[in-house]
Design a protein around this motif. Structure first.
Motif, PDB file in Angstrom:
ATOM      1  N   ALA A  98     -53.208 -31.155 -17.202  1.00  0.00           N
ATOM      2  CA  ALA A  98     -52.409 -31.351 -15.991  1.00  0.00           C
ATOM      3  C   ALA A  98     -52.213 -30.048 -15.230  1.00  0.00           C
ATOM      4  O   ALA A  98     -51.935 -30.054 -14.036  1.00  0.00           O
ATOM      5  CB  ALA A  98     -51.062 -31.945 -16.375  1.00  0.00           C
ATOM      6  N   GLY A  99     -52.364 -28.921 -15.937  1.00  0.00           N
ATOM      7  CA  GLY A  99     -52.115 -27.611 -15.327  1.00  0.00           C
ATOM      8  C   GLY A  99     -52.879 -27.379 -14.035  1.00  0.00           C
ATOM      9  O   GLY A  99     -52.287 -26.996 -13.018  1.00  0.00           O
ATOM     10  N   PRO A 100     -54.207 -27.596 -14.008  1.00  0.00           N
ATOM     11  CA  PRO A 100     -54.948 -27.310 -12.774  1.00  0.00           C
ATOM     12  C   PRO A 100     -54.589 -28.241 -11.634  1.00  0.00           C
ATOM     13  O   PRO A 100     -54.968 -28.004 -10.490  1.00  0.00           O
ATOM     14  CB  PRO A 100     -56.416 -27.488 -13.175  1.00  0.00           C
ATOM     15  CG  PRO A 100     -56.398 -28.317 -14.392  1.00  0.00           C
ATOM     16  CD  PRO A 100     -55.114 -27.986 -15.094  1.00  0.00           C
ATOM     17  N   ILE A 332     -50.649 -20.421 -10.619  1.00  0.00           N
ATOM     18  CA  ILE A 332     -51.961 -21.035 -10.881  1.00  0.00           C
ATOM     19  C   ILE A 332     -52.520 -20.373 -12.135  1.00  0.00           C
ATOM     20  O   ILE A 332     -53.094 -19.284 -12.097  1.00  0.00           O
ATOM     21  CB  ILE A 332     -52.931 -20.840  -9.710  1.00  0.00           C
ATOM     22  CG1 ILE A 332     -52.343 -21.439  -8.434  1.00  0.00           C
ATOM     23  CG2 ILE A 332     -54.280 -21.487 -10.020  1.00  0.00           C
ATOM     24  CD1 ILE A 332     -53.199 -21.269  -7.207  1.00  0.00           C
ATOM     25  N   ALA A 333     -52.338 -21.029 -13.252  1.00  0.00           N
ATOM     26  CA  ALA A 333     -52.871 -20.491 -14.510  1.00  0.00           C
ATOM     27  C   ALA A 333     -54.150 -21.263 -14.843  1.00  0.00           C
ATOM     28  O   ALA A 333     -55.260 -20.764 -14.675  1.00  0.00           O
ATOM     29  CB  ALA A 333     -51.828 -20.616 -15.605  1.00  0.00           C
ATOM     30  N   CYS A 334     -53.972 -22.514 -15.254  1.00  0.00           N
ATOM     31  CA  CYS A 334     -55.140 -23.341 -15.550  1.00  0.00           C
ATOM     32  C   CYS A 334     -55.922 -23.462 -14.230  1.00  0.00           C
ATOM     33  O   CYS A 334     -55.328 -23.597 -13.182  1.00  0.00           O
ATOM     34  CB  CYS A 334     -54.707 -24.727 -15.981  1.00  0.00           C
ATOM     35  SG  CYS A 334     -53.371 -24.698 -17.170  1.00  0.00           S
ATOM     36  N   SER A 338     -56.406 -19.303 -18.042  1.00  0.00           N
ATOM     37  CA  SER A 338     -55.417 -19.982 -18.875  1.00  0.00           C
ATOM     38  C   SER A 338     -55.588 -19.576 -20.322  1.00  0.00           C
ATOM     39  O   SER A 338     -56.656 -19.779 -20.907  1.00  0.00           O
ATOM     40  CB  SER A 338     -55.573 -21.500 -18.739  1.00  0.00           C
ATOM     41  OG  SER A 338     -54.830 -22.153 -19.755  1.00  0.00           O
ATOM     42  N   GLY A 339     -54.531 -19.012 -20.887  1.00  0.00           N
ATOM     43  CA  GLY A 339     -54.588 -18.603 -22.287  1.00  0.00           C
ATOM     44  C   GLY A 339     -54.797 -19.784 -23.222  1.00  0.00           C
ATOM     45  O   GLY A 339     -55.422 -19.651 -24.273  1.00  0.00           O
ATOM     46  N   PHE A 340     -54.295 -20.935 -22.797  1.00  0.00           N
ATOM     47  CA  PHE A 340     -54.422 -22.124 -23.633  1.00  0.00           C
ATOM     48  C   PHE A 340     -55.886 -22.451 -23.939  1.00  0.00           C
ATOM     49  O   PHE A 340     -56.202 -22.974 -24.992  1.00  0.00           O
ATOM     50  CB  PHE A 340     -53.764 -23.305 -22.918  1.00  0.00           C
ATOM     51  CG  PHE A 340     -52.594 -23.871 -23.665  1.00  0.00           C
ATOM     52  CD1 PHE A 340     -51.784 -23.053 -24.426  1.00  0.00           C
ATOM     53  CD2 PHE A 340     -52.292 -25.213 -23.610  1.00  0.00           C
ATOM     54  CE1 PHE A 340     -50.704 -23.568 -25.114  1.00  0.00           C
ATOM     55  CE2 PHE A 340     -51.216 -25.745 -24.296  1.00  0.00           C
ATOM     56  CZ  PHE A 340     -50.427 -24.916 -25.050  1.00  0.00           C
ATOM     57  N   HIS A 341     -56.770 -22.153 -22.981  1.00  0.00           N
ATOM     58  CA  HIS A 341     -58.189 -22.492 -23.181  1.00  0.00           C
ATOM     59  C   HIS A 341     -58.792 -21.765 -24.371  1.00  0.00           C
ATOM     60  O   HIS A 341     -59.738 -22.250 -24.987  1.00  0.00           O
ATOM     61  CB  HIS A 341     -59.000 -22.128 -21.940  1.00  0.00           C
ATOM     62  CG  HIS A 341     -58.674 -22.962 -20.760  1.00  0.00           C
ATOM     63  ND1 HIS A 341     -59.352 -22.884 -19.572  1.00  0.00           N
ATOM     64  CD2 HIS A 341     -57.735 -23.909 -20.579  1.00  0.00           C
ATOM     65  CE1 HIS A 341     -58.846 -23.735 -18.720  1.00  0.00           C
ATOM     66  NE2 HIS A 341     -57.853 -24.359 -19.302  1.00  0.00           N
ATOM     67  N   SER A 342     -58.264 -20.583 -24.646  1.00  0.00           N
ATOM     68  CA  SER A 342     -58.846 -19.813 -25.747  1.00  0.00           C
ATOM     69  C   SER A 342     -58.647 -20.552 -27.069  1.00  0.00           C
ATOM     70  O   SER A 342     -59.333 -20.280 -28.045  1.00  0.00           O
ATOM     71  CB  SER A 342     -58.218 -18.424 -25.813  1.00  0.00           C
ATOM     72  OG  SER A 342     -56.833 -18.540 -25.995  1.00  0.00           O
ATOM     73  N   LEU A 343     -57.703 -21.499 -27.084  1.00  0.00           N
ATOM     74  CA  LEU A 343     -57.489 -22.286 -28.301  1.00  0.00           C
ATOM     75  C   LEU A 343     -58.605 -23.306 -28.506  1.00  0.00           C
ATOM     76  O   LEU A 343     -58.892 -23.718 -29.621  1.00  0.00           O
ATOM     77  CB  LEU A 343     -56.144 -23.005 -28.245  1.00  0.00           C
ATOM     78  CG  LEU A 343     -54.924 -22.117 -28.016  1.00  0.00           C
ATOM     79  CD1 LEU A 343     -53.676 -22.951 -27.900  1.00  0.00           C
ATOM     80  CD2 LEU A 343     -54.789 -21.107 -29.134  1.00  0.00           C
ATOM     81  N   ILE A 344     -59.227 -23.739 -27.407  1.00  0.00           N
ATOM     82  CA  ILE A 344     -60.365 -24.672 -27.529  1.00  0.00           C
ATOM     83  C   ILE A 344     -61.613 -23.884 -27.852  1.00  0.00           C
ATOM     84  O   ILE A 344     -62.444 -24.307 -28.653  1.00  0.00           O
ATOM     85  CB  ILE A 344     -60.641 -25.403 -26.199  1.00  0.00           C
ATOM     86  CG1 ILE A 344     -59.394 -25.904 -25.564  1.00  0.00           C
ATOM     87  CG2 ILE A 344     -61.674 -26.507 -26.384  1.00  0.00           C
ATOM     88  CD1 ILE A 344     -58.771 -27.020 -26.260  1.00  0.00           C
ATOM     89  N   SER A 345     -61.724 -22.720 -27.163  1.00  0.00           N
ATOM     90  CA  SER A 345     -62.928 -21.912 -27.350  1.00  0.00           C
ATOM     91  C   SER A 345     -63.021 -21.382 -28.766  1.00  0.00           C
ATOM     92  O   SER A 345     -64.092 -21.003 -29.229  1.00  0.00           O
ATOM     93  CB  SER A 345     -62.937 -20.760 -26.352  1.00  0.00           C
ATOM     94  OG  SER A 345     -62.988 -21.273 -25.051  1.00  0.00           O
ATOM     95  N   SER A 346     -61.872 -21.283 -29.432  1.00  0.00           N
ATOM     96  CA  SER A 346     -61.913 -20.923 -30.849  1.00  0.00           C
ATOM     97  C   SER A 346     -61.470 -22.181 -31.584  1.00  0.00           C
ATOM     98  O   SER A 346     -60.603 -22.895 -31.122  1.00  0.00           O
ATOM     99  CB  SER A 346     -60.939 -19.788 -31.125  1.00  0.00           C
ATOM    100  OG  SER A 346     -59.626 -20.167 -30.770  1.00  0.00           O
ATOM    101  N   GLY A 546     -45.887 -20.306 -16.547  1.00  0.00           N
ATOM    102  CA  GLY A 546     -47.024 -19.465 -16.136  1.00  0.00           C
ATOM    103  C   GLY A 546     -47.012 -18.136 -16.874  1.00  0.00           C
ATOM    104  O   GLY A 546     -48.048 -17.670 -17.367  1.00  0.00           O
ATOM    105  N   ILE A 547     -45.839 -17.527 -16.993  1.00  0.00           N
ATOM    106  CA  ILE A 547     -45.733 -16.235 -17.684  1.00  0.00           C
ATOM    107  C   ILE A 547     -46.158 -16.410 -19.145  1.00  0.00           C
ATOM    108  O   ILE A 547     -46.926 -15.610 -19.695  1.00  0.00           O
ATOM    109  CB  ILE A 547     -44.290 -15.681 -17.576  1.00  0.00           C
ATOM    110  CG1 ILE A 547     -44.008 -15.240 -16.137  1.00  0.00           C
ATOM    111  CG2 ILE A 547     -44.075 -14.507 -18.528  1.00  0.00           C
ATOM    112  CD1 ILE A 547     -42.554 -14.888 -15.860  1.00  0.00           C
TER     113      ILE A 547
END
Lengths: 708, 99
Positions: A98-100, A332-334, A338-346, A546-547
């Motif tokens: 939903a972020g983007p 505008i993070a996602c 977005s730091g959250f994406h790094s959880l999918i990438s790993s 966002g922070i």
């Protein structure tokens, strides 16, 4: 490079450059959204072709001869590494949340240009780089998670910071997203009924998939989507019936229902409610985004907002406080970084990938797609008249509750809209009111409904499309609310299990119920305070989210930079080091302003002091109307301020800890021990990109002949 | 590659035509994703076509769950209350993304 390639890529560059030129140079006139698409797509293509390839080959040194974990863990009979096209879809569906959709809509208060520039430049130089580099390093380490890599490469402090950041983001995120749902569904019987129906539909799907037709995901989802569309149509009937009152809920009542729902969903078995909702929302998400892209391309809507509004510079915007730097980059993070994406990438994707060379397509390419979703969202927000946009996105304390007060307040901001136009806009989507419908979801829904109805069904279907969009967003968000509560519960169980073993057991009911209740209470607190905050709630909480998200991005980029330095790639450390420096600057500036700004509209503690002083003097300050509301603002501001300070301290600790490791690695005469899995030669022959090159086709044919 | 152990209670509770079937349930969290395992008894004849056996044990999984199970040492236990059986594992709560 061949002549044909040079011509093609020159043409792509020209398309992108013309798009940017039109966006940048148009002043005082409405710009067609197609230029925004041209600028974004041209930039993405160039970045993917040149920058991502440079990172893949020169910086990371991806090696097609090296077996990936998927191939190494393959037992040769039962399992095959996942096809790159399927994995691309899986990875994209996982990162596109939903972020983007929400962030760009809120950032549109500063005009279309700041948000667009950040979405496109941010993804090219930061977001997609982060996703791709983390995917690569995790793949070389058998799919280790970000937290594990942070612990291994930086130390226990970095690992703990990653864990704390994830948990904190989860809580704030859940509150923010639930607040968006409340904003979208409050006093809307149509929307509330449609969304309520998704619960029995998901139950039905869960039992169908588990008991009646196991494993038939696509079949189940087709039935689910059919029922979902029926629920939207039925919502219109309910609105006209005697049931309308039952489904007309106040924001407070809705937030209590959401809290109860989150608790039940976290406790029930995953297959019963959560997994089917996930299928539903994934299919709806991809379908709606594709439809939106087609809609924008066909209808070519005109953006009615300006490139920049005054709020970009004076920081007094009603949607969220703060000026362009740093808040566009926080909101505008996602879609950008977005730091959250790094959880999918790993974790998940690196265990499935066929070839090392595919990290460009899957890591970088998926993130470009996600960014495109954000571009679509900002387009949908910017085609609305600015008057309507600000009437919808300003808190009730600013625009009041009637079309007259809203029209007057918006006019005072410098935008024109009449009470009749506001009434007509609400009637077009069959809502009682669109005033102060904050959170971004209703704005996006109105934008989507305008685009969709322009090419399917005409104005007669605008109400349907509006509620379709609301349902799509709410479904999406509620899936996050229940999944997030569950994940938060697991994290808490894991952590508390170290102190007292039984609580860590998934099947121990008291532990399960207790930890679920704690997580629900945590995000429920922020939701409830947000709903009852006279200052608007989302305005205060979204910057905090966002922070927190950018804090996690800082952890991911720190891990990536550390790995580049430790693995002898110091000269390429700028690839992740520069986005890291930018991210730290943005996050720390935003935190600093949120904590120390003397402007009560921006600084949490300044706001707290102002309202506390008024309470001490027995005064009531607008937008509060009662002493209770005044006290509510004081408590909210204090809690939010402490959190902003906490995030800033966390980021400084991670960075200092990493710098210590960098200095040691640079000074060391001996190469530091590698944490990579040893080289195993790959036997697979697969293309690196979506379409196989001639050389790859020849190699695949030769390999197939060899295998017989 | 797989180490699946069925406790005596689990072996006793599993009927002759049944196997343990592992599933992986993806759960989306905004723009992150994780997943959760579940294990349940399924009649061998009702296993999905793509399910594959984990080692030599009467345990099966689809490829997507296979991948997350690889390398884990899993113990399967069973609690029974009358006719009702509940199979449990010692797998971690989450697949490991958000950790």
């Amino acid at each position: 490079m061949k002549l044909r390639s040079i011509i093609i890529w020159t043409a792509v560059a020209v398309v992108g450059a013309v798009g940017w030129a039109v966006l940048a140079l148009s002043r005082g006139e409405n710009v067609n959204a197609i230029w925004l698409l041209a600028a974004a797509l041209g930039s993405y293509a160039i970045a993917y072709r040149f920058y991502a390839r440079f990172i893949l080959r020169r910086v990371l040194g991806a090696d097609a001869r090296r077996a990936t974990p998927a191939e190494r863990l393959n037992n040769g009979i039962d399992y095959h590494p996942t096809d790159r096209r399927i994995l691309f879809g899986h990875h994209f569906a996982a990162i596109a949340g939903a972020g983007p959709l929400v962030g760009p809509v809120l950032a549109a208060q500063m005009g279309y240009l700041p948000g667009t520039i950040w979405i496109v430049a941010g993804v090219i130089f930061a977001g997609a780089v982060q996703d791709m580099v983390i995917l690569f390093f995790s793949m070389r380490r058998n799919g280790k998670s970000l937290g594990q890599m942070a612990r291994d490469e930086i130390g226990p402090i970095g690992g703990a910071a990653a864990l704390v950041a994830v948990f904190a983001i989860m809580i704030i995120l859940l509150a923010v997203l639930a607040l968006v749902v409340v904003g979208a569904l409050a006093r809307s019987p149509w929307g509330t009924f449609s969304i309520a129906m998704t619960i029995p539909i998901a139950f039905f799907m869960g039992f169908y998939l588990r008991k009646l037709r196991p494993g038939r995901v696509v079949e189940t989802t087709v039935i689910g989507v059919g029922l979902l569309l029926l629920a939207i149509v039925a919502g219109g009937w309910v609105q006209e019936s005697s049931w309308a009152e039952t489904f007309t809920l106040s924001p407070s009542a809705l937030s209590l229902w959401l809290i109860a729902y989150g608790f039940v969903a976290a406790v029930l078995p995953v297959w019963m409610l959560l997994a089917p909702r996930d299928y539903l929302s994934t299919f709806m998400k991809i379908g709606t985004i594709v439809l939106l892209a087609i809609g924008v391309a066909i209808t070519m809507p005109v953006m009615r907002t300006t490139a920049f509004t005054d709020f970009a510079f004076n920081g007094k915007g009603p949607v969220f406080a703060g000026s362009l730097f740093p808040f566009v980059f926080i909101i505008i993070a996602c879609g950008a970084l977005s730091g959250f994406h790094s959880l999918i990438s790993s974790g998940t994707t690196p265990k499935m990938i066929q070839k090392e060379t595919q990290v460009r397509m899957i890591g970088y390419g998926s993130m470009l797609m996600e960014s495109f979703v954000a571009v679509m969202a900002i387009t949908a927000a910017c085609i609305l008249s600015p008057g309507l946009y600000f009437a919808m996105n300003s808190p009730a304390g600013v625009v009041g509750a009637t079309v007259q007060t809203a029209a007057e307040a918006v006019s005072n901001m410098g935008f024109v809209i009449t009470p009749e136009q506001l009434q007509a806009a609400a009637q077009a989507v069959q809502e009682q009111t669109l005033i102060a419908r904050t959170g971004g979801a209703p704005t996006l829904a109105v934008g989507l409904s305008q685009i969709f109805s322009d090419f399917i069904g005409g104005p007669g279907l605008q109400a349907f499309w509006y509620h379709f969009a609301i349902m799509f967003e709410a479904l999406f968000i509620l899936t996050t609310v229940d999944a997030g509560t569950r994940v938060g519960r697991f994290m808490l169980q894991d952590t508390l299990g170290n102190v007292w073993k039984p609580i860590g057991r998934v099947s121990w009911w008291p532990g399960l119920v207790g930890t679920s209740a704690v997580v629900v209470a945590a995000w429920g607190y922020f939701l409830y305070q947000g709903v009852n905050d006279p200052l608007g709630g989302i305005n205060q909480l979204f910057p905090l989210f966002g922070i927190a998200n950018q804090l996690l991005a800082a952890v991911a980029l720190t891990v990536a930079t550390t790995l580049l330095i430790k693995s002898g790639r110091l000269k390429w450390a700028w690839v992740t080091g520069v986005p890291l420096a930018w991210d730290v600057a943005v996050t720390l500036t935003a935190s600093y302003q949120k904590v120390f700004s003397a402007d009560p509209g921006l600084g949490f503690f300044a706001q707290r002091n102002r309202f506390q002083a008024a309470i001490d003097q027995g005064q009531i300050l607008a937008p509060a109307k009662t002493p209770e509301a005044m006290r509510q603002i004081v408590v909210n501001s204090t809690v939010d301020g402490i959190l902003a300070a906490f995030f800033a301290i966390l980021i400084i600790i991670v960075l200092l800890d990493a710098i210590r490791v960098w200095v040691r690695a640079i000074r060391s005469t001996e190469p530091l021990p590698s944490t990579e899995e040893p080289f195993v030669e790959s036997k697979l022959v697969e293309p690196a990109g979506l379409i196989a090159t001639r050389e790859e086709k020849e190699l695949m044919a030769a390999s197939a002949t060899e295998k017989g | 590659m797989f180490s699946i152990t069925l406790t005596a209670a689990a072996r006793e509770a599993l009927r002759p035509d049944e196997v343990i079937f592992f599933e992986w349930h993806g759960i989306g969290v905004c723009c992150a994703h994780d997943g959760e395992f579940s294990a349940r008894p399924v009649r061998r004849a009702r296993l999905p076509r793509r399910a594959r056996q984990l080692g030599d044990d009467p345990a099966f999984a689809l490829p997507v769950a296979w991948m997350h199970l690889a390398g884990h040492a899993v113990t399967i236990d069973c609690h029974t209350w009358g006719r009702w059986r509940r199979f449990t594992t010692d797998l971690p709560c989450l697949g490991g993304t958000v950790r």
